[in-house]
Motif scaffolding. Sequence first.
Motif, PDB file in Angstrom:
ATOM      1  N   PRO A  52      45.596  32.576  34.528  1.00  0.00           N
ATOM      2  CA  PRO A  52      44.347  33.119  35.072  1.00  0.00           C
ATOM      3  C   PRO A  52      44.042  32.473  36.426  1.00  0.00           C
ATOM      4  O   PRO A  52      44.165  31.253  36.579  1.00  0.00           O
ATOM      5  CB  PRO A  52      43.301  32.725  34.031  1.00  0.00           C
ATOM      6  N   ILE A  53      43.664  33.292  37.392  1.00  0.00           N
ATOM      7  CA  ILE A  53      43.376  32.817  38.743  1.00  0.00           C
ATOM      8  C   ILE A  53      41.902  33.078  39.067  1.00  0.00           C
ATOM      9  O   ILE A  53      41.407  34.186  38.886  1.00  0.00           O
ATOM     10  CB  ILE A  53      44.283  33.509  39.783  1.00  0.00           C
ATOM     11  N   THR A  54      41.217  32.062  39.578  1.00  0.00           N
ATOM     12  CA  THR A  54      39.784  32.180  39.860  1.00  0.00           C
ATOM     13  C   THR A  54      39.485  32.530  41.302  1.00  0.00           C
ATOM     14  O   THR A  54      38.331  32.788  41.647  1.00  0.00           O
ATOM     15  CB  THR A  54      39.056  30.867  39.518  1.00  0.00           C
ATOM     16  N   ILE A  59      38.198  35.815  37.665  1.00  0.00           N
ATOM     17  CA  ILE A  59      39.002  36.319  36.556  1.00  0.00           C
ATOM     18  C   ILE A  59      38.420  37.631  36.031  1.00  0.00           C
ATOM     19  O   ILE A  59      37.232  37.722  35.743  1.00  0.00           O
ATOM     20  CB  ILE A  59      39.074  35.272  35.428  1.00  0.00           C
ATOM     21  N   SER A  64      44.357  38.974  31.592  1.00  0.00           N
ATOM     22  CA  SER A  64      45.447  38.154  31.055  1.00  0.00           C
ATOM     23  C   SER A  64      45.871  38.636  29.675  1.00  0.00           C
ATOM     24  O   SER A  64      47.074  38.684  29.353  1.00  0.00           O
ATOM     25  CB  SER A  64      45.025  36.681  30.995  1.00  0.00           C
ATOM     26  N   ASN A  83      44.488  26.343  31.277  1.00  0.00           N
ATOM     27  CA  ASN A  83      43.986  25.990  32.596  1.00  0.00           C
ATOM     28  C   ASN A  83      44.175  27.151  33.568  1.00  0.00           C
ATOM     29  O   ASN A  83      44.958  28.073  33.314  1.00  0.00           O
ATOM     30  CB  ASN A  83      44.717  24.756  33.138  1.00  0.00           C
ATOM     31  N   THR A  84      43.472  27.113  34.678  1.00  0.00           N
ATOM     32  CA  THR A  84      43.562  28.152  35.693  1.00  0.00           C
ATOM     33  C   THR A  84      44.211  27.597  36.958  1.00  0.00           C
ATOM     34  O   THR A  84      44.392  26.384  37.114  1.00  0.00           O
ATOM     35  CB  THR A  84      42.170  28.694  36.056  1.00  0.00           C
ATOM     36  N   ASP A  85      44.601  28.518  37.845  1.00  0.00           N
ATOM     37  CA  ASP A  85      45.033  28.165  39.199  1.00  0.00           C
ATOM     38  C   ASP A  85      46.202  27.173  39.184  1.00  0.00           C
ATOM     39  O   ASP A  85      47.133  27.346  38.402  1.00  0.00           O
ATOM     40  CB  ASP A  85      43.844  27.643  40.000  1.00  0.00           C
ATOM     41  N   GLY A  88      46.897  25.583  35.945  1.00  0.00           N
ATOM     42  CA  GLY A  88      47.531  26.544  35.054  1.00  0.00           C
ATOM     43  C   GLY A  88      49.002  26.710  35.345  1.00  0.00           C
ATOM     44  O   GLY A  88      49.819  26.849  34.418  1.00  0.00           O
ATOM     45  N   MET A 102      50.805  36.080  37.720  1.00  0.00           N
ATOM     46  CA  MET A 102      49.497  35.659  38.205  1.00  0.00           C
ATOM     47  C   MET A 102      49.034  36.592  39.310  1.00  0.00           C
ATOM     48  O   MET A 102      49.846  37.206  40.011  1.00  0.00           O
ATOM     49  CB  MET A 102      49.527  34.212  38.699  1.00  0.00           C
TER      50      MET A 102
END
Length: 279
Positions: A52-54, A59, A64, A83-85, A88, A102
Amino acid sequence: MALLTSEDLANMTNALIENDRLITELTGLSLDGLCREIYKTAPKNEKIGIIPITAGGGIIGSFSESLLFTARHFGMDGFITKNTDVAGYYEAVMKGADIILMADDLAYIAQNLRNGKISHNQICTGRIYAEILCRAKNTGGKNTNDKNADGKNAGDNEVLVIGLGKVGTPALETFIKGGQDVYVFDVDSNRVDAIVSKYPVKKYDPNGGKTFLKIFEATPCADTIPEKCLLRGSLISTPGIPCCISDELIEKYGVRVVQEPLGIGTLSMLYGVFDEVKG
């Protein structure tokens, strides 16, 4: 192409299954079988890490999860990182991911960490949706006597491409390689002129009376398909959101529409980074 919303993905799982059935009916190949033939690749038990990318708009709800459903539906192993980014990405690598999926507001990519291949959603989506039309064998025999304004039979090898952006351009390149007679249209006339000067394609005149069995549409707008270009049994392949044709026209002309918001393009991306099949 417009960015997806959680509402766009609400019925994604059912849409992917139904479109896979339609693709099989049209081409004689399931979606994954079609991807195997196009890319000459195959999965080899790769583990897919979905991050997941913020960045940007943040998101998208169910995004996802939709990717994970696509991977598992076609027999692949995958997981969504907690975790993100960047964190992640690190988590995915440490958990043994072979392929990373991603996306942010500007790009949605697949990256194979083992062989170095990388694929972009816009390119792979344009290609797979175009290949579906190129390879469609069941385009509706009722149209053999339909004629265009110039008196010629509407041919199975003619295709209208509406929308000449980052998805439409890879699509028209696929059509050209597939031996299709390509007509193009975009609301930006300068873009049409640039495309016609670069590729062996023809301008489509909305007022010219020409009709098509095959139509490819890649815009973020609704109801872009003019009634005057349709034949009974026309086939539309469109990754665009919202839908490019009204329910009324679909029913009136018996139009079949290949459209699904995410899974078809995602599978095309994955096959774009798998290892080639030797022999």
